[in-house]
Design a protein around this motif. Structure first.
Motif, PDB file in Angstrom:
ATOM      1  N   GLY A  79       0.795  -1.229   0.000  1.00  0.00           N
ATOM      2  CA  GLY A  79       0.000   0.000   0.000  1.00  0.00           C
ATOM      3  C   GLY A  79       0.821   1.269   0.000  1.00  0.00           C
ATOM      4  N   LEU A  80       2.071   1.180  -0.446  1.00  0.00           N
ATOM      5  CA  LEU A  80       2.930   2.364  -0.441  1.00  0.00           C
ATOM      6  C   LEU A  80       2.547   3.317  -1.570  1.00  0.00           C
ATOM      7  CD1 LEU A  80       5.459   3.446   1.142  1.00  0.00           C
ATOM      8  CD2 LEU A  80       6.809   2.676  -0.819  1.00  0.00           C
ATOM      9  N   VAL A  81       2.180   4.535  -1.211  1.00  0.00           N
ATOM     10  CA  VAL A  81       1.819   5.564  -2.194  1.00  0.00           C
ATOM     11  C   VAL A  81       2.970   6.553  -2.321  1.00  0.00           C
ATOM     12  CG1 VAL A  81       0.253   7.463  -2.746  1.00  0.00           C
ATOM     13  CG2 VAL A  81      -0.640   5.381  -1.687  1.00  0.00           C
ATOM     14  N   ARG A  82       3.535   6.646  -3.518  1.00  0.00           N
ATOM     15  CA  ARG A  82       4.573   7.648  -3.779  1.00  0.00           C
ATOM     16  C   ARG A  82       3.905   8.910  -4.290  1.00  0.00           C
ATOM     17  NH1 ARG A  82       8.898   7.100  -8.576  1.00  0.00           N
ATOM     18  NH2 ARG A  82       7.239   8.162  -9.701  1.00  0.00           N
ATOM     19  N   MET A  83       4.257  10.018  -3.678  1.00  0.00           N
ATOM     20  CA  MET A  83       3.622  11.283  -4.029  1.00  0.00           C
ATOM     21  C   MET A  83       4.686  12.310  -4.411  1.00  0.00           C
ATOM     22  SD  MET A  83       0.892  13.392  -1.666  1.00  0.00           S
ATOM     23  CE  MET A  83      -0.244  12.003  -1.651  1.00  0.00           C
ATOM     24  N   SER A  84       4.604  12.784  -5.646  1.00  0.00           N
ATOM     25  CA  SER A  84       5.471  13.861  -6.112  1.00  0.00           C
ATOM     26  C   SER A  84       4.679  15.154  -5.949  1.00  0.00           C
ATOM     27  CB  SER A  84       5.856  13.647  -7.586  1.00  0.00           C
ATOM     28  OG  SER A  84       6.578  14.763  -8.088  1.00  0.00           O
ATOM     29  N   VAL A  85       5.078  15.960  -4.994  1.00  0.00           N
ATOM     30  CA  VAL A  85       4.287  17.120  -4.580  1.00  0.00           C
ATOM     31  C   VAL A  85       4.417  18.278  -5.567  1.00  0.00           C
ATOM     32  CG1 VAL A  85       3.958  18.848  -2.766  1.00  0.00           C
ATOM     33  CG2 VAL A  85       4.480  16.463  -2.159  1.00  0.00           C
ATOM     34  N   GLY A  86       3.274  18.774  -6.036  1.00  0.00           N
ATOM     35  CA  GLY A  86       3.253  19.910  -6.946  1.00  0.00           C
ATOM     36  C   GLY A  86       3.125  21.232  -6.203  1.00  0.00           C
ATOM     37  N   PHE A  87       2.949  22.307  -6.973  1.00  0.00           N
ATOM     38  CA  PHE A  87       2.875  23.623  -6.309  1.00  0.00           C
ATOM     39  C   PHE A  87       1.764  24.522  -6.848  1.00  0.00           C
ATOM     40  CE2 PHE A  87       6.342  23.817  -9.521  1.00  0.00           C
ATOM     41  CZ  PHE A  87       5.792  24.750 -10.396  1.00  0.00           C
ATOM     42  N   VAL A  88       0.856  23.999  -7.658  1.00  0.00           N
ATOM     43  CA  VAL A  88      -0.230  24.838  -8.150  1.00  0.00           C
ATOM     44  C   VAL A  88      -1.290  24.994  -7.058  1.00  0.00           C
ATOM     45  CG1 VAL A  88       0.105  24.232 -10.558  1.00  0.00           C
ATOM     46  CG2 VAL A  88      -1.438  22.865  -9.149  1.00  0.00           C
ATOM     47  N   GLY A  89      -2.032  26.103  -7.117  1.00  0.00           N
ATOM     48  CA  GLY A  89      -3.024  26.383  -6.088  1.00  0.00           C
ATOM     49  C   GLY A  89      -2.350  26.825  -4.804  1.00  0.00           C
ATOM     50  N   THR A  90      -3.128  27.349  -3.883  1.00  0.00           N
ATOM     51  CA  THR A  90      -2.541  27.751  -2.604  1.00  0.00           C
ATOM     52  C   THR A  90      -2.325  26.514  -1.748  1.00  0.00           C
ATOM     53  OG1 THR A  90      -4.643  28.043  -1.429  1.00  0.00           O
ATOM     54  CG2 THR A  90      -3.823  29.923  -2.721  1.00  0.00           C
ATOM     55  N   LEU A  91      -1.388  26.605  -0.829  1.00  0.00           N
ATOM     56  CA  LEU A  91      -1.103  25.479   0.039  1.00  0.00           C
ATOM     57  C   LEU A  91      -2.332  25.130   0.878  1.00  0.00           C
ATOM     58  CD1 LEU A  91       2.276  25.079   1.914  1.00  0.00           C
ATOM     59  CD2 LEU A  91       0.182  23.983   2.690  1.00  0.00           C
ATOM     60  N   ALA A  92      -3.003  26.147   1.380  1.00  0.00           N
ATOM     61  CA  ALA A  92      -4.202  25.924   2.196  1.00  0.00           C
ATOM     62  C   ALA A  92      -5.291  25.207   1.395  1.00  0.00           C
ATOM     63  CB  ALA A  92      -4.729  27.255   2.730  1.00  0.00           C
ATOM     64  N   GLN A  93      -5.477  25.623   0.144  1.00  0.00           N
ATOM     65  CA  GLN A  93      -6.488  25.008  -0.711  1.00  0.00           C
ATOM     66  C   GLN A  93      -6.176  23.534  -0.958  1.00  0.00           C
ATOM     67  OE1 GLN A  93      -6.055  26.095  -4.787  1.00  0.00           O
ATOM     68  NE2 GLN A  93      -8.073  25.355  -5.414  1.00  0.00           N
ATOM     69  N   LYS A  94      -4.936  23.234  -1.297  1.00  0.00           N
ATOM     70  CA  LYS A  94      -4.560  21.861  -1.610  1.00  0.00           C
ATOM     71  C   LYS A  94      -4.632  20.972  -0.374  1.00  0.00           C
ATOM     72  CE  LYS A  94      -3.862  21.051  -5.219  1.00  0.00           C
ATOM     73  NZ  LYS A  94      -4.809  20.879  -6.360  1.00  0.00           N
ATOM     74  N   TRP A  95      -4.232  21.508   0.781  1.00  0.00           N
ATOM     75  CA  TRP A  95      -4.304  20.693   1.991  1.00  0.00           C
ATOM     76  C   TRP A  95      -5.755  20.396   2.357  1.00  0.00           C
ATOM     77  CZ3 TRP A  95      -2.099  17.106   4.354  1.00  0.00           C
ATOM     78  CH2 TRP A  95      -2.512  16.729   5.633  1.00  0.00           C
ATOM     79  N   SER A  96      -6.641  21.355   2.142  1.00  0.00           N
ATOM     80  CA  SER A  96      -8.055  21.139   2.399  1.00  0.00           C
ATOM     81  C   SER A  96      -8.584  20.009   1.510  1.00  0.00           C
ATOM     82  CB  SER A  96      -8.839  22.424   2.129  1.00  0.00           C
ATOM     83  OG  SER A  96     -10.224  22.214   2.268  1.00  0.00           O
ATOM     84  N   GLN A  97      -8.103  19.953   0.272  1.00  0.00           N
ATOM     85  CA  GLN A  97      -8.509  18.893  -0.639  1.00  0.00           C
ATOM     86  C   GLN A  97      -8.033  17.531  -0.136  1.00  0.00           C
ATOM     87  OE1 GLN A  97      -6.736  20.399  -4.238  1.00  0.00           O
ATOM     88  NE2 GLN A  97      -8.602  21.448  -4.886  1.00  0.00           N
ATOM     89  N   PHE A  98      -6.821  17.499   0.393  1.00  0.00           N
ATOM     90  CA  PHE A  98      -6.308  16.235   0.931  1.00  0.00           C
ATOM     91  C   PHE A  98      -7.127  15.798   2.139  1.00  0.00           C
ATOM     92  CE2 PHE A  98      -3.837  13.504   3.635  1.00  0.00           C
ATOM     93  CZ  PHE A  98      -3.251  12.611   2.740  1.00  0.00           C
TER      94      PHE A  98
END
Length: 235
Positions: free
Chosen positions: A201-220
């Motif tokens: 179940g290992l998920v590799r995540m390459s972190v992007g930078f579009v959108g605000t950090l607050a917006q993207k974290w809310s999505q997560f």
């Protein structure tokens, strides 16, 4: 060179973060298609090393680059020349967001693997080697234990909250996610994956930078909350 053996380092995952040549590497290679390009629209690579090595590879009769094709498409080369000046800015943001996400994900109770976290076994090693101000890289992993949970999380992140995309690439301005055991490392058998520290179940995540950090974290957070509410996560 150590005992007559040339040290070749692939620095595709950490341009700007690490400078292998300064740390003793004889040759440094990059898949330019990843972070250096940043747009997931270019296929290119680079071999960086001393002039005598590069010249020998370009020898008209016996050089590997001359025989296999060393010349980059002129249009691609021009486009890359336009992107390299802001590579440093992009890498800083990739790394900054990866650090923020890793810290917040850990507080949610997730098993996070990221060298920027102090409990990572190689945190101090990377800290001693990395260039200051560039953080600890733009990739992190979340261990969801099972492939089913990993795929369900990624599905929520992509299709429900638009946090990122399921893809095996990396270094894009959008966040990219893949379940390593069934994608990039699927050629390894179960024993080999276990030895490499790759859980199902290992998920590799390459972190992007579009959108605000607050917006993207809310999505997560919203996607993870949906996963927690599902029967699959509870079982």
């Amino acid at each position: 060179m150590i005992r007559g053996v040339k040290v070749v380092v692939d620095n595709t995952f950490a341009p700007m973060v690490l400078s292998p040549a300064r740390l003793g590497a004889d040759v440094v290679v990059h898949s330019i298609s990843k972070f250096i390009s940043g747009g997931a629209d270019i296929i290119a690579g680079a071999v960086c090393g001393p002039a005598n090595l590069v010249n020998s590879m370009m020898d008209l009769q016996h050089g590997a680059l001359m025989l296999l094709g060393p010349t980059m498409n002129a249009k691609v080369a021009f486009e890359l020349s336009e992107r390299i000046p802001h590579l440093a800015l992009r890498m800083k943001e990739h790394c900054h967001r990866a650090m923020v996400y890793a810290t917040k994900m850990k507080k949610l109770g997730l098993k996070v693997i990221y060298p920027g976290l102090e409990d990572h076994p190689q945190h101090e090693l990377l800290k001693s080697m990395a260039n200051k101000e560039y953080g600890f890289g733009g990739l992190l992993c979340i261990d969801m234990e099972t492939e089913e949970k990993a795929n369900r999380l990624m599905n929520h992140l992509q299709n429900c909250t638009q946090f990122g995309f399921m893809a095996v690439s990396l270094g894009y301005y959008e966040t990219l996610m893949s379940c390593s055991g069934s994608s990039t490392s699927s050629e390894l058998n179960d024993e080999e994956q276990a030895l490499a520290g790759i859980s199902p179940g290992l998920v590799r995540m390459s972190v992007g930078f579009v959108g605000t950090l607050a917006q993207k974290w809310s999505q997560f957070e919203k996607a993870f909350s949906r996963l927690q509410d599902s029967e699959l996560y509870k079982n």
